[in-house]
Design an enzyme around this catalytic site. Structure first.
Site, PDB file in Angstrom:
ATOM      1  N   HIS A 112       0.820  -1.208   0.000  1.00 15.71           N
ATOM      2  CA  HIS A 112       0.000   0.000   0.000  1.00 15.71           C
ATOM      3  C   HIS A 112       0.860   1.268   0.000  1.00 15.71           C
ATOM      4  CE1 HIS A 112      -3.401   2.606   1.681  1.00 15.71           C
ATOM      5  NE2 HIS A 112      -3.924   2.024   0.615  1.00 15.71           N
ATOM      6  N   LYS A 114       3.175   4.330  -1.255  1.00 14.85           N
ATOM      7  CA  LYS A 114       3.241   5.177  -2.451  1.00 14.85           C
ATOM      8  C   LYS A 114       4.519   5.987  -2.353  1.00 14.85           C
ATOM      9  CE  LYS A 114      -1.395   4.530  -1.863  1.00 14.85           C
ATOM     10  NZ  LYS A 114      -2.064   4.068  -0.652  1.00 14.85           N
ATOM     11  N   ASP A 119      17.445   8.680  -8.244  1.00 16.18           N
ATOM     12  CA  ASP A 119      18.905   8.729  -8.066  1.00 16.18           C
ATOM     13  C   ASP A 119      19.337   8.584  -6.612  1.00 16.18           C
ATOM     14  OD1 ASP A 119      19.343   9.030 -10.783  1.00 16.18           O
ATOM     15  OD2 ASP A 119      19.331  11.224 -10.694  1.00 16.18           O
ATOM     16  N   HIS A 291      -8.877  11.346  -0.020  1.00 14.71           N
ATOM     17  CA  HIS A 291      -8.000  10.192   0.144  1.00 14.71           C
ATOM     18  C   HIS A 291      -6.851  10.501   1.108  1.00 14.71           C
ATOM     19  CE1 HIS A 291      -5.249   6.905  -1.454  1.00 14.71           C
ATOM     20  NE2 HIS A 291      -6.394   6.268  -1.301  1.00 14.71           N
ATOM     21  N   LYS A 293      -4.237  11.115   4.221  1.00 11.32           N
ATOM     22  CA  LYS A 293      -3.731  10.340   5.349  1.00 11.32           C
ATOM     23  C   LYS A 293      -2.688  11.208   6.062  1.00 11.32           C
ATOM     24  CE  LYS A 293      -4.257   6.819   1.924  1.00 11.32           C
ATOM     25  NZ  LYS A 293      -5.635   6.526   2.156  1.00 11.32           N
ATOM     26  N   ASP A 298      -0.349  19.636  18.040  1.00 10.94           N
ATOM     27  CA  ASP A 298       0.299  20.699  18.817  1.00 10.94           C
ATOM     28  C   ASP A 298       1.147  21.651  17.970  1.00 10.94           C
ATOM     29  OD1 ASP A 298      -0.902  19.842  21.110  1.00 10.94           O
ATOM     30  OD2 ASP A 298       0.869  18.851  21.948  1.00 10.94           O
TER      31      ASP A 298
END
Length: 380
Positions: A112, A114, A119, A291, A293, A298
């Site tokens: 999952h 991404k 380089d 979508h 995440k 603080d």
């Protein structure tokens, strides 16, 4: 405070429009190698653009390694796969042709992450798949999502992780002929750079690392917790930590997905009643498909990555997040989340939830029950 690596440079990228523009520019400038890991690689307008750039890079002698999840990218046709392979791009599927509906742990363990690595010097990490912003369920776009471009010493950790995973998958496919070498170069620090930590989740040495990083920040929060997460089905420890924070007087705000893309997503709403009664504020993003995440705590601690706060991300999938200790970056990310709330958020009020959403409450309980039963059958 957990360990952070100093001297890095980080740039916030919102949505595919910013993300893919930066990625394409980096691919064009690549000199030696490109690694890509993605759950979904769609052969849409955006996917075709990225694939064209990867082909051109490969033709220039740059080593290109493309690792996709076998279920998430199952819609790639054999014709496209053959086209990729014939262009000298090194291509592998992670757990190919395994149905997630088989109630076995191995069936539910997906790639999952991404991430993109150029380089061994520039890395991209976040929640954005190789898919067009307008390619969304229910036809509502553009998709809201976040990623970050990274430079500096933390990239070395990402490099080690991506090369290691490629080797492991290539060995399982008996494809040792194009296994990349380990990258040893240490990257220089940026003066007054940002403190970052790369944390991955796997099913061996790092089973609970991402969840523990979240919990440490939540349990030590003093003022504010702001979480925007698309698939939010917290475990008991996470649930208790948020409620305890609210009881301490910490402002806890959740921005969750309002557009339900599949039935089990309704399980998120099983927590609404309890959280609202404990003083936690909940918004649903309904303007388009969310979508995200990400989180800010603080005004200093923040995170961007692939990990949802649900059992599939926190107990099963290979995930990767970057954790940031920087007031300026946290302020920037917080501002973006607050804009998402202002422009597309609908607040869920306890009196309305208890009185006006019977069908949603029923669906949420059924979906949550199905998930718990499924995890139990899989012995998780």
């Amino acid at each position: 405070m957990p360990y952070y690596i100093k001297g890095n440079k980080i740039e916030l990228l919102k949505n595919g429009k910013d993300y893919f523009a930066a990625v394409i520019q980096s691919i064009k400038k690549a000199r030696k190698s490109i690694f890509i890991e993605a759950y979904i690689f769609s052969h849409d307008v955006t996917g075709k653009k990225i694939l064209t750039e990867l082909k051109e890079a490969s033709q220039k002698g740059i080593k290109v390694y493309l690792l996709l999840d076998g279920f998430g990218s199952r819609d790639l046709s054999q014709k496209v796969i053959n086209e990729i392979k014939s262009s000298k791009i090194h291509f592998l599927f992670y757990h190919p042709k395994i149905s997630p509906y088989q109630m076995k742990r191995i069936s539910l363990r997906r790639l999952h992450r991404k991430m993109i690595l150029i380089d061994h010097e520039i890395a991209y990490i976040g929640g954005i798949n190789i898919i067009d912003d307008m390619h969304v369920p229910n036809g509502k776009g553009p998709r809201i999502d976040y990623a970050a471009q990274l430079k500096g010493p933390v990239v070395h950790l990402i490099s080690l992780s991506m090369v290691k995973l490629w080797k492991r998958v290539s060995w399982s496919h008996l494809e040792k002929s194009f296994t990349p070498k380990n990258f040893q170069k240490q990257l220089a620090e940026y003066p007054n750079g940002t403190k970052l930590n790369f944390i991955e989740r796997d099913n061996f040495r790092h089973r609970q690392d991402i969840e523990k990083a979240y919990l440490h920040a939540i349990e030590n929060a003093q003022d504010e917790i702001l979480i925007a997460n698309a698939y939010f089905i917290p475990g008991k420890r996470f649930e208790r930590a948020l409620i305890a924070a609210a009881h301490r007087g910490v402002s806890v705000t959740l921005l969750l997905k309002g557009e339900i893309d599949y039935f089990l997503s309704n399980a998120t709403r099983a927590f609404y009643g309890k959280f609202l009664k404990e003083g936690i504020t909940i918004f649903e993003y309904t303007k388009s498909f969310m979508h995200s995440k990400v989180a800010v705590i603080d005004g200093t601690w923040s995170t961007i990555g692939s990990s949802n706060i649900d059992p599939f991300s926190l107990l099963l999938a290979r995930e990767a997040n970057i954790f940031i200790w920087d007031k300026s970056f946290a302020s920037q990310l917080k501002k973006n989340i607050e804009e998402d709330i202002q422009l597309g958020g609908t607040e869920i009020l306890l009196k309305d939830w208890d009185k006006s959403h019977l069908i949603k409450r029923i669906k949420s309980r059924i979906a949550y029950f199905i998930i718990r039963i499924s995890l139990g059958i899989a012995n998780i």
